[in-house]
Design an enzyme around this catalytic site. Structure first.
Site, PDB file in Angstrom:
ATOM      1  N   GLU A 175      -1.363  13.910 -16.598  1.00 53.52           N
ATOM      2  CA  GLU A 175      -1.848  12.767 -15.819  1.00 53.52           C
ATOM      3  C   GLU A 175      -0.842  12.304 -14.774  1.00 53.52           C
ATOM      4  OE1 GLU A 175      -4.925  10.722 -16.600  1.00 53.52           O
ATOM      5  OE2 GLU A 175      -5.594  12.537 -17.624  1.00 53.52           O
ATOM      6  N   HIS A 251      -2.085   4.913 -20.043  1.00 57.43           N
ATOM      7  CA  HIS A 251      -0.922   5.603 -19.487  1.00 57.43           C
ATOM      8  C   HIS A 251       0.323   4.786 -19.813  1.00 57.43           C
ATOM      9  CE1 HIS A 251      -3.749   7.396 -16.242  1.00 57.43           C
ATOM     10  NE2 HIS A 251      -3.464   8.321 -17.122  1.00 57.43           N
ATOM     11  N   CYS A 372      -0.273   1.886 -10.227  1.00 56.03           N
ATOM     12  CA  CYS A 372      -1.266   2.956 -10.166  1.00 56.03           C
ATOM     13  C   CYS A 372      -1.489   3.428  -8.733  1.00 56.03           C
ATOM     14  CB  CYS A 372      -2.602   2.479 -10.731  1.00 56.03           C
ATOM     15  SG  CYS A 372      -2.686   2.432 -12.524  1.00 56.03           S
TER      16      CYS A 372
END
Length: 447
Positions: A175, A251, A372
């Site tokens: 990721e 995350h 992000c």
């Protein structure tokens, strides 16, 4: 030690920004499923953040959006005919798959790749590995354009290496930088690369979450370290706490963030807090640096408040005076526990002495905060000069992008609009215009 700066490449929100609620485990995304979005406002909010940070002297650049809808994927799974036919058939027969094809998630550039600066790599080049993002259908194709974009921005093979993604299999679920950070005394100094994983593919006995998926594997993190030629003595792997994954920490950058020698983290972030900190201290000792942990106790900020406010999905930025600013969303001020904690933090005399707040409501409602939105790339002066210059945020670029957004973006997109071929035509026209603005002809594959 060479002079270097950290560039933040912020994802430019695309013209099809929408709330599909596709990301199981991302609480904010799931809670806003199928509500109306405002692409114009989302893009302008992101641009305002980029401009403000650039004006303060931070190195800031733009990561172009990806083309949507993903007609290639829709045709690959059996929808056929004209573009309009494909959209209509998918809307009738598989609206969730149609939503995946329109996903707005590429705006979260922290998931685009993992980056290792030249001071850490064996060959002295900056290394990028685009994330395969194979945990979710709506993200599993992003690596195609991400790799294409990175190779357009960092085309000088003497300075940069852009690797292909890892094999798209659960064993190498990757990721990107959302589960990776770097510690060093300075951006141009040798540093420690820190990989956080949620599960171990080849060890069924390893702890794993029970409710939500763990999206990063140890095997993927180890593979990237090998590809980038990292020194094992300066590379640390740590397990994420499976219990916080089940509380919406999909995350590591939702529960911890690092910069310089500072690790700002929640006490429940890691499966073994003491072992993780000890490993980081020993690795930093190899480069004559000391770890400065800033630990947030559960009694001060419960995990639920950290997730709701995205306290840790913030940016830690080094200022010229050596202290750090924490870039936070408005939601941090609106949460009583987080607001109280942050007031004490900046007054404590520690390394973080300033809060910089932005309205990123459109991104936050879709499940992503300031961290992000950006990919961190540490570059020496020569490397910065060798990358594509057209994406560096300046007043001139901002003055071109704002009217571009106002010209091409709708102020409202609802779920039924995803079946509208006119929206697809508008998105294509916007990106063709953007190629010209950024000086990146051929960035998108329209075949």
């Amino acid at each position: 030690m060479r002079n270097a700066r950290e560039f933040n490449f912020d994802g430019l929100v695309g013209p099809s920004h929408n709330y599909a609620g596709l990301s199981f485990g991302n609480v904010a995304s799931f809670n806003n499923v199928k509500s109306a979005s405002n692409p114009r406002q989302a893009a302008l909010q992101g641009l305002a953040k980029m401009r403000a940070l650039a004006a303060r002297g931070f190195a800031q650049a733009v990561m172009p959006p990806q083309a949507r809808p993903n007609f290639r994927m829709l045709r690959q799974v059996g929808f056929s005919g004209t573009d309009g036919d494909v959209l209509a058939q998918a809307w009738r027969e598989a609206p969730v798959i149609l939503s995946c094809a329109w996903s707005a998630s590429p705006m979260w550039t922290a998931n685009a790749a993992t980056v290792s600066p030249s001071s850490d790599t064996a060959d002295g080049r900056v290394h990028f590995t685009a994330a395969n993002l194979n945990n979710k259908l709506h993200r599993a194709d992003e690596h195609v354009q991400a790799t294409r974009t990175l190779r357009a921005l960092f085309a000088n093979a003497d300075r940069f290496v852009v690797h292909d993604p890892l094999p798209s299999t659960p064993a190498f679920a990757d990721e990107g930088a959302a589960n990776h950070t770097r510690f060093a005394s300075a951006y141009g100094a040798a540093g420690v690369e820190f990989f956080v994983y949620g599960r171990v593919e080849f060890d069924p006995s390893a702890a794993a979450p029970k409710k939500y998926p763990a999206r990063q594997t140890l095997e993927a993190s180890q593979a990237i370290a090998r590809l980038h030629g990292l020194d094992a003595a300066r590379t640390v792997f740590a397990a994420q706490n499976p219990d916080v994954i089940d509380q919406g920490v999909f995350h590591n950058d939702v529960i911890a963030v690092g910069n310089g020698n500072v690790l700002f983290y929640h006490e429940q972030a890691f499966a073994d807090e003491a072992t993780t900190l000890d490993a980081l201290r020993r690795a930093l000792g190899a480069v004559d640096a000391d770890l400065a942990p800033v630990r947030v106790a559960t009694s001060a900020v419960p995990v639920a408040d950290a997730v709701a406010s995205y306290l840790f999905n913030s940016q830690l930025l080094s200022k010229r005076d050596g202290r750090m600013a924490l870039v936070v969303p408005h939601e941090c001020r609106e949460n009583a526990a987080v607001s109280s904690y942050l007031a004490e933090l900046v007054a404590s005399g520690g390394p973080i002495d300033e809060l910089v707040e932005f309205d990123l409501r459109q991104s936050m409602r879709n499940g992503g905060g300031p961290a992000c939105l950006r990919l961190r790339v540490s570059l020496t002066d020569d490397e910065a000069a060798a990358m594509h210059q057209g994406v560096i945020m300046t007043e001139d670029l901002y003055a071109q992008l704002v009217p571009w957004v106002e010209r091409h973006y709708r102020d409202r997109v609802e779920p039924r609009d995803l079946a509208d071929p006119q929206l697809a035509r508008e998105c294509a026209a916007a990106l063709e215009d953007l190629e010209r603005i950024l000086g990146l002809p051929g960035l998108y594959d329209w075949s």
